[in-house]
Design a protein around this motif. Structure first.
Motif, PDB file in Angstrom:
ATOM      1  N   THR A  37       0.918  -1.191   0.158  1.00  0.00           N
ATOM      2  CA  THR A  37       0.139   0.059   0.030  1.00  0.00           C
ATOM      3  C   THR A  37       0.769   1.288  -0.095  1.00  0.00           C
ATOM      4  OG1 THR A  37      -0.346  -0.078   2.334  1.00  0.00           O
ATOM      5  CG2 THR A  37      -1.647  -1.196   1.199  1.00  0.00           C
ATOM      6  N   SER A  38       2.124   1.062   0.104  1.00  0.00           N
ATOM      7  CA  SER A  38       2.934   2.341   0.016  1.00  0.00           C
ATOM      8  C   SER A  38       3.000   3.245  -0.878  1.00  0.00           C
ATOM      9  CB  SER A  38       4.425   1.816   0.684  1.00  0.00           C
ATOM     10  OG  SER A  38       4.928   1.016  -0.544  1.00  0.00           O
ATOM     11  N   TYR A  39       2.913   2.489  -2.297  1.00  0.00           N
ATOM     12  CA  TYR A  39       2.931   3.367  -3.388  1.00  0.00           C
ATOM     13  C   TYR A  39       1.990   4.403  -3.556  1.00  0.00           C
ATOM     14  CZ  TYR A  39       6.509  -0.253  -4.831  1.00  0.00           C
ATOM     15  OH  TYR A  39       7.263  -0.992  -4.988  1.00  0.00           O
ATOM     16  N   ALA A  40       0.501   3.836  -3.107  1.00  0.00           N
ATOM     17  CA  ALA A  40      -0.442   4.746  -3.145  1.00  0.00           C
ATOM     18  C   ALA A  40      -0.458   5.843  -2.108  1.00  0.00           C
ATOM     19  CB  ALA A  40      -1.832   3.944  -2.976  1.00  0.00           C
ATOM     20  N   ALA A  41       0.212   5.692  -1.061  1.00  0.00           N
ATOM     21  CA  ALA A  41       0.135   6.201   0.275  1.00  0.00           C
ATOM     22  C   ALA A  41       1.265   7.508  -0.166  1.00  0.00           C
ATOM     23  CB  ALA A  41       0.626   5.925   1.553  1.00  0.00           C
ATOM     24  N   VAL A  42       2.329   7.296  -0.874  1.00  0.00           N
ATOM     25  CA  VAL A  42       3.344   8.290  -1.216  1.00  0.00           C
ATOM     26  C   VAL A  42       2.638   9.164  -2.145  1.00  0.00           C
ATOM     27  CG1 VAL A  42       5.245   8.816  -2.696  1.00  0.00           C
ATOM     28  CG2 VAL A  42       5.203   6.701  -0.902  1.00  0.00           C
ATOM     29  N   GLN A  43       1.904   8.566  -3.240  1.00  0.00           N
ATOM     30  CA  GLN A  43       1.057   9.561  -4.346  1.00  0.00           C
ATOM     31  C   GLN A  43       0.030  10.424  -3.379  1.00  0.00           C
ATOM     32  OE1 GLN A  43      -0.383   6.725  -7.165  1.00  0.00           O
ATOM     33  NE2 GLN A  43       1.218   7.624  -8.634  1.00  0.00           N
ATOM     34  N   PRO A  50       6.906  17.764  -0.950  1.00  0.00           N
ATOM     35  CA  PRO A  50       7.975  17.583  -2.085  1.00  0.00           C
ATOM     36  C   PRO A  50       8.581  16.320  -1.956  1.00  0.00           C
ATOM     37  CG  PRO A  50       8.804  18.950  -0.771  1.00  0.00           C
ATOM     38  CD  PRO A  50       7.387  19.030  -0.147  1.00  0.00           C
ATOM     39  N   PRO A  51       9.047  15.529  -2.969  1.00  0.00           N
ATOM     40  CA  PRO A  51       9.521  14.171  -3.017  1.00  0.00           C
ATOM     41  C   PRO A  51      10.422  13.885  -1.856  1.00  0.00           C
ATOM     42  CG  PRO A  51       9.207  14.997  -5.231  1.00  0.00           C
ATOM     43  CD  PRO A  51       9.217  16.168  -4.533  1.00  0.00           C
ATOM     44  N   VAL A  52      11.846  14.397  -1.928  1.00  0.00           N
ATOM     45  CA  VAL A  52      12.942  14.228  -1.019  1.00  0.00           C
ATOM     46  C   VAL A  52      12.187  14.496   0.385  1.00  0.00           C
ATOM     47  CG1 VAL A  52      15.246  14.755  -0.557  1.00  0.00           C
ATOM     48  CG2 VAL A  52      14.270  14.666  -2.867  1.00  0.00           C
ATOM     49  N   LEU A  53      11.894  15.666   0.757  1.00  0.00           N
ATOM     50  CA  LEU A  53      11.460  15.840   2.176  1.00  0.00           C
ATOM     51  C   LEU A  53      10.213  15.087   2.507  1.00  0.00           C
ATOM     52  CD1 LEU A  53      11.586  19.983   2.493  1.00  0.00           C
ATOM     53  CD2 LEU A  53      13.105  18.422   3.392  1.00  0.00           C
ATOM     54  N   LEU A  54       9.452  14.573   1.816  1.00  0.00           N
ATOM     55  CA  LEU A  54       8.539  13.419   2.270  1.00  0.00           C
ATOM     56  C   LEU A  54       9.255  12.215   2.813  1.00  0.00           C
ATOM     57  CD1 LEU A  54       5.808  12.236   2.460  1.00  0.00           C
ATOM     58  CD2 LEU A  54       6.102  11.495   0.062  1.00  0.00           C
ATOM     59  N   GLY A  55      10.340  11.590   2.039  1.00  0.00           N
ATOM     60  CA  GLY A  55      11.130  10.745   2.706  1.00  0.00           C
ATOM     61  C   GLY A  55      11.682  11.181   3.916  1.00  0.00           C
ATOM     62  N   ALA A  56      12.282  12.344   4.139  1.00  0.00           N
ATOM     63  CA  ALA A  56      13.017  12.857   5.122  1.00  0.00           C
ATOM     64  C   ALA A  56      11.954  12.923   6.404  1.00  0.00           C
ATOM     65  CB  ALA A  56      13.600  14.187   5.070  1.00  0.00           C
ATOM     66  N   TYR A 234       0.442   7.037   8.288  1.00  0.00           N
ATOM     67  CA  TYR A 234       0.628   5.966   8.167  1.00  0.00           C
ATOM     68  C   TYR A 234       1.858   5.511   7.353  1.00  0.00           C
ATOM     69  CZ  TYR A 234      -0.625   1.428   5.367  1.00  0.00           C
ATOM     70  OH  TYR A 234      -0.598   0.058   5.043  1.00  0.00           O
ATOM     71  N   LEU A 235       2.323   6.262   6.475  1.00  0.00           N
ATOM     72  CA  LEU A 235       3.985   6.071   5.890  1.00  0.00           C
ATOM     73  C   LEU A 235       4.711   5.864   7.013  1.00  0.00           C
ATOM     74  CD1 LEU A 235       3.665   8.293   2.724  1.00  0.00           C
ATOM     75  CD2 LEU A 235       4.014   5.788   2.818  1.00  0.00           C
ATOM     76  N   SER A 240       7.266   2.790   7.268  1.00  0.00           N
ATOM     77  CA  SER A 240       8.835   3.215   7.969  1.00  0.00           C
ATOM     78  C   SER A 240       9.133   2.453   9.109  1.00  0.00           C
ATOM     79  CB  SER A 240       8.848   4.701   7.814  1.00  0.00           C
ATOM     80  OG  SER A 240       8.948   5.157   6.375  1.00  0.00           O
ATOM     81  N   ALA A 241       8.519   2.895  10.163  1.00  0.00           N
ATOM     82  CA  ALA A 241       8.985   2.293  11.596  1.00  0.00           C
ATOM     83  C   ALA A 241       8.834   0.830  11.372  1.00  0.00           C
ATOM     84  CB  ALA A 241       7.953   3.221  12.618  1.00  0.00           C
ATOM     85  N   GLY A 242       7.360   0.464  11.179  1.00  0.00           N
ATOM     86  CA  GLY A 242       6.977  -1.191  11.258  1.00  0.00           C
ATOM     87  C   GLY A 242       7.453  -1.793  10.195  1.00  0.00           C
ATOM     88  N   GLY A 243       7.785  -1.313   9.006  1.00  0.00           N
ATOM     89  CA  GLY A 243       8.054  -2.036   7.877  1.00  0.00           C
ATOM     90  C   GLY A 243       9.548  -2.273   7.983  1.00  0.00           C
ATOM     91  N   TYR A 244      10.545  -1.164   8.207  1.00  0.00           N
ATOM     92  CA  TYR A 244      11.985  -1.270   8.347  1.00  0.00           C
ATOM     93  C   TYR A 244      12.249  -2.293   9.450  1.00  0.00           C
ATOM     94  CZ  TYR A 244      13.730   1.574   4.791  1.00  0.00           C
ATOM     95  OH  TYR A 244      14.145   2.148   3.515  1.00  0.00           O
ATOM     96  N   LEU A 245      11.453  -1.953  10.601  1.00  0.00           N
ATOM     97  CA  LEU A 245      12.107  -3.180  11.577  1.00  0.00           C
ATOM     98  C   LEU A 245      11.669  -4.446  11.199  1.00  0.00           C
ATOM     99  CD1 LEU A 245      12.554  -3.630  14.479  1.00  0.00           C
ATOM    100  CD2 LEU A 245      10.065  -3.220  15.249  1.00  0.00           C
ATOM    101  N   ALA A 246      10.414  -4.654  10.196  1.00  0.00           N
ATOM    102  CA  ALA A 246      10.057  -5.948  10.030  1.00  0.00           C
ATOM    103  C   ALA A 246      11.049  -6.598   8.914  1.00  0.00           C
ATOM    104  CB  ALA A 246       8.724  -6.298   9.704  1.00  0.00           C
ATOM    105  N   TYR A 247      11.624  -5.638   8.142  1.00  0.00           N
ATOM    106  CA  TYR A 247      12.421  -5.920   7.100  1.00  0.00           C
ATOM    107  C   TYR A 247      13.741  -6.229   7.555  1.00  0.00           C
ATOM    108  CZ  TYR A 247      14.753  -5.290   2.572  1.00  0.00           C
ATOM    109  OH  TYR A 247      15.075  -5.405   1.330  1.00  0.00           O
TER     110      TYR A 247
END
Length: 312
Positions: A37-43, A50-56, A234-235, A240-247
């Motif tokens: 679901t992350s792709y749709a949430a990012v959109q 803006p794209p980079v600050l969103l990731g930050a 959600y992201l 990010s938090a749950g996903g990276y921990l699981a990954y």
């Protein structure tokens, strides 16, 4: 004679094994299903950020949550020597990889991005092979089957006709390479023993790097609308938090092949979610594609059992 101590030790060992299996299945669910679901949430968030600050922003919020959790659980930060590889992995996957993905999603669809990102596990296998960790042949076969299934699922989306879409697709493919390099580094590098701290360091350093690049590039957050806040939370917290921990947990305990399998599974999971919750009706080709993807994952997981781990 009965051996109560031996029986107790056996029961304790079985309970620990069950808990370990539950943790692995929970981690796989987060990475294989929720990350779809992350792709749709990012959109959704790109309308306000803006794209980079969103990731930050999402990474730094997630890092703060994981660091607080580690402190509450009494896990001390790892020594400085173990920060290097985890920090570099965060720069590769978040500062560069996630930023390129966000830029690409401005000019292509989430379905196309998910389809192209399926190249990531094969890229990771190639990098690991160059580094001396050669995957078994069945793992290569599973990767090829998985990519074929994703291509079937998005055969129309993979039409590279429009120039703007071509640019977006190229950025997504570049993102897959840097993400694959991060996966290989986590699998081969010297990481903290705790998956919690491995994820927290990646998010902290990667998010900080993305913030510096975004601000230097002139990006600014102009207006955060109420509609974008649920997607941002959600992201940050789930993806990010749950996903990276699981990954990180999957890479630590199941290997890179199992952890990166999400790139094959996410696209058909997105189709399944549309069927269950949005009333969408997939085509016969889509159903066949999902069966092919599942077959590829089965081959990959079976091959992963025979991989000899290289000590870090």
């Amino acid at each position: 004679m009965n051996d109560p101590l031996g029986a107790s030790a056996c029961a304790s060992a079985n309970a620990m094994a069950r808990q370990a299996r539950i943790r692995l299945w929970a981690a796989a669910f987060v990475v294989y299903v929720l990350w779809a679901t992350s792709y749709a949430a990012v959109q959704q968030c790109l309308a306000a950020f803006p794209p980079v600050l969103l990731g930050a922003v999402r990474s730094l919020v997630a890092a703060a949550v994981l660091c607080a959790l580690a402190r509450r659980l009494g896990k001390p930060p790892p020594r400085a020597a173990l920060w290097r590889d985890a920090s570099l992995a965060g720069l590769l996957s978040i500062t560069v990889g996630s930023s390129l993905l966000s830029f690409g999603l401005r000019d292509t669809t989430s379905g196309t991005a998910a389809a192209l990102f399926a190249c990531m596990p094969v890229c990771a296998s190639v990098i690991l092979a160059v580094a001396g960790q050669r995957p078994p042949r069945r793992q290569w076969l599973g990767g090829a089957i998985g990519i074929a299934g994703v291509a079937m699922l998005h055969v129309d989306a993979l039409d590279l006709g429009a120039p703007t879409q071509l640019k977006g697709n190229a950025l997504v493919l570049a993102s897959t390479f840097f993400t694959a390099a991060s996966v290989a580094l986590v699998a081969r590098g010297r990481m903290p023993d705790s998956a919690l701290w491995t994820a927290a360091i990646q998010l902290l350093v990667g998010g900080a790097g993305a913030a510096v690049i975004g601000l230097c590039a002139g990006e600014r957050v102009h207006e955060v609308t109420p509609a974008s806040m649920p997607s941002l939370l959600y992201l940050s917290l789930v993806i990010s938090a749950g996903g990276y921990l699981a990954y990180s947990h999957l890479i630590h305990h199941a290997g890179a092949a199992v952890a990166t399998g999400f790139a094959y599974v996410n696209p058909p999971v997105a189709v399944a979610i549309g069927m269950l919750f949005l009333g969408e009706r997939p085509t016969a080709m889509a159903l066949c594609a999902m069966a092919v993807v599942i077959a590829g994952i089965a081959v990959t997981l079976r091959a992963a059992k025979h991989v000899k781990r290289v000590p870090s």
